[in-house]
Design a protein around this motif. Sequence first.
Motif, PDB file in Angstrom:
ATOM      1  N   GLN A  34       4.803  37.291  -2.671  1.00 54.56           N
ATOM      2  CA  GLN A  34       6.069  37.997  -2.516  1.00 54.56           C
ATOM      3  C   GLN A  34       7.193  37.314  -3.274  1.00 54.56           C
ATOM      4  OE1 GLN A  34       5.946  38.189   1.931  1.00 54.56           O
ATOM      5  NE2 GLN A  34       6.177  40.380   1.580  1.00 54.56           N
ATOM      6  N   LEU A  35       8.088  38.148  -3.772  1.00 55.30           N
ATOM      7  CA  LEU A  35       9.182  37.662  -4.587  1.00 55.30           C
ATOM      8  C   LEU A  35      10.482  38.295  -4.107  1.00 55.30           C
ATOM      9  CD1 LEU A  35       9.286  37.056  -8.331  1.00 55.30           C
ATOM     10  CD2 LEU A  35      10.800  38.836  -7.504  1.00 55.30           C
ATOM     11  N   LEU A  36      11.475  37.459  -3.862  1.00 53.69           N
ATOM     12  CA  LEU A  36      12.826  37.931  -3.555  1.00 53.69           C
ATOM     13  C   LEU A  36      13.588  38.094  -4.865  1.00 53.69           C
ATOM     14  CD1 LEU A  36      14.036  35.793  -0.496  1.00 53.69           C
ATOM     15  CD2 LEU A  36      13.811  38.284  -0.560  1.00 53.69           C
ATOM     16  N   ARG A  37      14.163  39.262  -5.065  1.00 57.96           N
ATOM     17  CA  ARG A  37      14.940  39.495  -6.276  1.00 57.96           C
ATOM     18  C   ARG A  37      16.384  39.731  -5.876  1.00 57.96           C
ATOM     19  NH1 ARG A  37      12.159  43.268 -10.364  1.00 57.96           N
ATOM     20  NH2 ARG A  37      11.274  41.258 -11.020  1.00 57.96           N
ATOM     21  N   VAL A  38      17.282  38.938  -6.441  1.00 57.92           N
ATOM     22  CA  VAL A  38      18.713  39.015  -6.133  1.00 57.92           C
ATOM     23  C   VAL A  38      19.467  39.219  -7.443  1.00 57.92           C
ATOM     24  CG1 VAL A  38      20.661  37.889  -5.015  1.00 57.92           C
ATOM     25  CG2 VAL A  38      18.338  37.388  -4.228  1.00 57.92           C
ATOM     26  N   GLY A  39      20.296  40.244  -7.492  1.00 59.55           N
ATOM     27  CA  GLY A  39      21.045  40.535  -8.698  1.00 59.55           C
ATOM     28  C   GLY A  39      20.383  41.610  -9.540  1.00 59.55           C
ATOM     29  N   ARG A  40      21.148  42.153 -10.479  1.00 61.07           N
ATOM     30  CA  ARG A  40      20.618  43.217 -11.341  1.00 61.07           C
ATOM     31  C   ARG A  40      21.003  42.991 -12.799  1.00 61.07           C
ATOM     32  NH1 ARG A  40      18.454  47.300  -8.324  1.00 61.07           N
ATOM     33  NH2 ARG A  40      19.000  47.295  -6.101  1.00 61.07           N
ATOM     34  N   ASP A  72      27.614  34.266  -4.100  1.00 64.80           N
ATOM     35  CA  ASP A  72      28.465  33.878  -5.229  1.00 64.80           C
ATOM     36  C   ASP A  72      28.198  34.802  -6.411  1.00 64.80           C
ATOM     37  OD1 ASP A  72      29.923  32.706  -7.230  1.00 64.80           O
ATOM     38  OD2 ASP A  72      29.153  30.685  -6.905  1.00 64.80           O
ATOM     39  N   PRO A  73      29.018  35.824  -6.611  1.00 63.91           N
ATOM     40  CA  PRO A  73      28.769  36.768  -7.717  1.00 63.91           C
ATOM     41  C   PRO A  73      28.826  36.119  -9.092  1.00 63.91           C
ATOM     42  CG  PRO A  73      30.916  37.175  -6.672  1.00 63.91           C
ATOM     43  CD  PRO A  73      30.195  36.200  -5.797  1.00 63.91           C
ATOM     44  N   ARG A  74      29.380  34.925  -9.186  1.00 67.90           N
ATOM     45  CA  ARG A  74      29.358  34.233 -10.483  1.00 67.90           C
ATOM     46  C   ARG A  74      27.935  33.887 -10.918  1.00 67.90           C
ATOM     47  NH1 ARG A  74      33.277  29.364  -9.071  1.00 67.90           N
ATOM     48  NH2 ARG A  74      31.890  29.496  -7.250  1.00 67.90           N
ATOM     49  N   LEU A  75      27.017  33.834  -9.942  1.00 70.70           N
ATOM     50  CA  LEU A  75      25.629  33.494 -10.250  1.00 70.70           C
ATOM     51  C   LEU A  75      24.784  34.726 -10.559  1.00 70.70           C
ATOM     52  CD1 LEU A  75      25.091  30.862  -7.417  1.00 70.70           C
ATOM     53  CD2 LEU A  75      25.530  30.405  -9.838  1.00 70.70           C
ATOM     54  N   ASP A  80      25.554  37.989 -15.599  1.00 73.04           N
ATOM     55  CA  ASP A  80      24.607  39.017 -16.035  1.00 73.04           C
ATOM     56  C   ASP A  80      23.171  38.567 -15.738  1.00 73.04           C
ATOM     57  OD1 ASP A  80      23.701  41.408 -17.130  1.00 73.04           O
ATOM     58  OD2 ASP A  80      23.616  40.611 -19.169  1.00 73.04           O
ATOM     59  N   ALA A  81      22.966  38.013 -14.525  1.00 68.95           N
ATOM     60  CA  ALA A  81      21.695  37.368 -14.195  1.00 68.95           C
ATOM     61  C   ALA A  81      21.019  38.026 -12.997  1.00 68.95           C
ATOM     62  CB  ALA A  81      21.913  35.887 -13.904  1.00 68.95           C
ATOM     63  N   THR A  82      19.706  37.981 -13.018  1.00 70.14           N
ATOM     64  CA  THR A  82      18.867  38.352 -11.882  1.00 70.14           C
ATOM     65  C   THR A  82      18.022  37.147 -11.513  1.00 70.14           C
ATOM     66  OG1 THR A  82      18.744  40.673 -12.556  1.00 70.14           O
ATOM     67  CG2 THR A  82      17.049  39.888 -11.042  1.00 70.14           C
ATOM     68  N   ALA A 414      21.633  25.731 -18.740  1.00 64.45           N
ATOM     69  CA  ALA A 414      20.763  26.513 -19.614  1.00 64.45           C
ATOM     70  C   ALA A 414      21.372  27.870 -19.919  1.00 64.45           C
ATOM     71  CB  ALA A 414      19.388  26.697 -18.970  1.00 64.45           C
ATOM     72  N   GLY A 415      22.142  28.410 -18.957  1.00 56.10           N
ATOM     73  CA  GLY A 415      22.775  29.705 -19.176  1.00 56.10           C
ATOM     74  C   GLY A 415      23.776  29.671 -20.306  1.00 56.10           C
TER      75      GLY A 415
END
Length: 434
Positions: A34-40, A72-75, A80-82, A414-415
């Motif tokens: 299973q994988l948790l995905r956060v962000g789009r 933290d929406p900055r992450l 622009d990260a998932t 790295a970002g």
Amino acid sequence: MDELAARAAAFAARHCGDVRLLRVGVSRAGTPLQLLRVGRGARQVLVVAGPHANEPVGGTTVLRLAERVLADPRLTAGADATWNLLLCLDPDGLRRNEGWLTGPYTLGRHFRHFFRPGFLEQPEWLPDGADGAALPETRALLRLQDELKPFLQCSLHGVDVGGAFVELTRDLPGLCRRVAHAAARLGIPLELGPYDALYWPRLGPAVHRIPPPRPREPAAAVTEAAVDSTWHHPQRHGTLTAVVEAPMWGVAAVADGSPPADPDAALRTVSRDLRHDARALARILARVRPHLDGVPGAARLLAPVEDHLLVCPGLADAWDPDTADPLRQLPPLSTAHLTALRIAGGRIAVRTAGLLHQLVTGAGRDPAGVLPELDALIDAWCAGFRDDCGARWIPVARQAEFQARVVLAAFRLAGVRSGESHWGTRPAVPMHRE
């Protein structure tokens, strides 16, 4: 494993729409991966917990990361990260460690219930290359890497006895300072000369570069991770992989960079002890083996025992100044290096004894009469870690917080770099079954 899955499901249910819980494969025993995905966002991060069955802290870390990233929406949107957080790569192996996961956290309890599969059953390794990957867990991870093409992959590991360190597939300027700061704030020793990275290039204190894979015979692959792996596989996509190691029992001397008084004498002692311990364990195995027919799970316990005993002679010879290969010189050794080597030799011995202990107790009887000897050996080696090395338990929350801080630091560093390069953005990736 059930608690980890339940907490992830509850987290996804509480944040429906912002968090997705995906099934990305199944284990050999049929447990969902299973994988948790956060962000789009278009830029993908992949964090892999539980690649080694005996290193469970990563599961706690990914839950902590999920909460922090969501808050933290900055992450996410701001970068622009998932975030793709794999709960556990080897759930079957993790289940076999559940005898010690509930505590009390003592060295003796840990090693008597320790399990880590043989080398060929560890899903991060690719001894036959990606095309020859046999384990369904490995194939699931490779598929995920090729779909996501992450700019950053973090593999979360745990050190049973020692200190914290990080390994990178390429340099990441600025990370060394952040690793040191996180360890200092959390009271975790930095391991300056880890056995895993003994021959690898040093990027800074407790940070090493993972060299490219090269064909090696099996014993060398077990001890040097010299074969291809899922750490290297996504490099074709521009991925930086960071392997983050957090200790369960910390030892202050692994952070001691001072020169030792007589390194050759210390190396001879470590090598002599390893040879002696391996011979003693081989004799016990020879007494136990005739009584293993019909013992449930005996083959899975025997495989790592045989791997350990296979590599001991070569390790002892490589460390001993009187038998070392003159073409493969050890680096200049500090007290930290010698402490790490002493712990590594003891770790191989006590892990092997713990696996043999489970083989005997799994049979429901002790026809060879080896349990008293195994118990005495395990107690003695654990006392050496505790009393001679000063090993002390590090609370799980601090282990997980160290890993989380290093992952977030690597993401930020790295970002920035990936944002300046040709692999900075990615198209949307296929969605797995939710």
